[in-house]
Write a protein that holds these residues in place. Sequence first.
Motif, short mmCIF file in Angstrom:
data_model
loop_
_atom_site.label_atom_id
_atom_site.label_comp_id
_atom_site.label_asym_id
_atom_site.label_seq_id
_atom_site.Cartn_x
_atom_site.Cartn_y
_atom_site.Cartn_z
N UNK A 256 0.84 -1.20 0.00
CA UNK A 256 0.00 0.00 0.00
C UNK A 256 0.88 1.26 0.00
N UNK A 257 1.94 1.23 0.82
CA UNK A 257 2.82 2.41 0.94
C UNK A 257 3.55 2.69 -0.37
N UNK A 258 3.78 1.63 -1.16
CA UNK A 258 4.50 1.79 -2.43
C UNK A 258 3.58 2.24 -3.56
N UNK A 259 2.28 1.99 -3.38
CA UNK A 259 1.31 2.28 -4.43
C UNK A 259 1.05 3.79 -4.52
N UNK A 260 1.42 4.37 -5.66
CA UNK A 260 1.30 5.83 -5.80
C UNK A 260 -0.16 6.29 -5.91
N UNK A 261 -1.08 5.35 -6.13
CA UNK A 261 -2.50 5.72 -6.17
C UNK A 261 -3.15 5.61 -4.80
N UNK A 262 -2.36 5.18 -3.84
CA UNK A 262 -2.89 5.04 -2.48
C UNK A 262 -2.19 6.09 -1.61
#
Length: 392
Positions: A256-262
């Motif tokens: 989640x932390x890596x996901x730029x849309x999150x």
Amino acid sequence: SGLITIDPGYKNTGSTKSAITFLDGEEGILRYRGYNIEDLAENSNFLEVSYLLINGELPTTSQYKTFSHRITKHTLVHEDIKKILDGFPSVAHPMGVLSSLICSLTAFYPNSLDPNNTDEEIQLSIVRLMAKMPTFAAWAYKNKMGHPVNYPDNNLDYCGNFMKMMFALPSEKYEVDPVISRALDKLLILHADHEQNCSTSTVRIVGSSQASIYASISAGINALWGPLHGGANQSVIEMLEAIKNDGGDSKKYLEKAKDKNDPFRLMGFGHRVYKNFDPRAKIIKKAADDVLDKLGIDDAVLDIAKELETAALNDPYFVERKLYPNVDFYSGIIYRALGIPTDMFTVMFALGRLPGWVAQWKEMRENNEPIGRPRQVYVGSTERAYVPMENR
Ligand code: CMC
């Protein structure tokens, strides 16, 4: 205006020369007035470090005695401040209560509004701040709990007195646990200064308009409150709790932390200046192990934190961006072990940072720094005529 360079977040802008704190983000070095943080955390105590930050040198025995005696003598606060406290609903976040009570000192000591205070008057304001902040912090907690407040106990040291004001109940005898009081003292030392961060810059910029020292420190408390700054310590524990309640799957949160849309970020990770490691985090991680061990506490959240740290440090996303655990990653685990509730974590940070804010405010004043007033590049409408409301 053609000469103005925009530097959002002041990432490459130096606002001042300072002789207080040295920080090398590449090497992971932090020094107060030339002394390494590791050395101070191991051998000094919070009041001594406060003296060092504020006055530039370690105190002699008699200087230390006078300083700590004066602080002890000013721990009591005006009874009318209890009325202000009573006005806050129990859901009030203690950071808002703390900054309000600190700002109320401008009303109880209106002399502080005079920009021409003598050095002696300034020293007295500093002593008052150091002395009364723990009282306000403990009272903010008592108000939340709906408990009667405890008055300061001048027979105890700085941390012992704070713990007693926090946790003593009217019908029970309260004994300060030396393990708890030493652990707290160490945490306060580690938080005592960190050069031109968001809250410190706020204190200096508010002070540069010649506002009262109490108003400047109150502004610093509000700047510290946000989750990207001091508020991160509360967010870290909330995040670790959420991971625990969600089955302990730390990998999922890493993704989640890596996901730029999150919008989710790994709280307690990353730092504007440290790109190798945060020396404070190293000391705190070890202290967390020690304290939990000494107090015989087994906290599942500590295991999740360690798991998350290892996973992140082995993940290319975090490695490439040089993201390491910061001071806030493990501090909450110690605060919990000491019995301090989650929404008081940032208040603990403020207690620790106070001597740093004060030292930086004093340096700004002694350097006669001009009013802080950044420029901008205007990108709004060009000139246009006013349109009456009925024609819009
Ligand atoms: N989780 C995931 N990605 C992150 C994180 C994180 N915690 N921190 C930074 N990044 C990424 C960020 O998305 C950016 O990626 P990209 O280059 O792909 O756009 C890159 O790393 C650089 O980050 P940045 O936001 O440009 O760096 P910054 O210097 O503006 O922000 C920070 C520093 C501390 C605000 C940030 O790392 C952060 O939000 N961390 C989480 C909050 C936190 O722990 N704050 C406490 C800071 S230490 C004590 C204190 O100040 O009180």
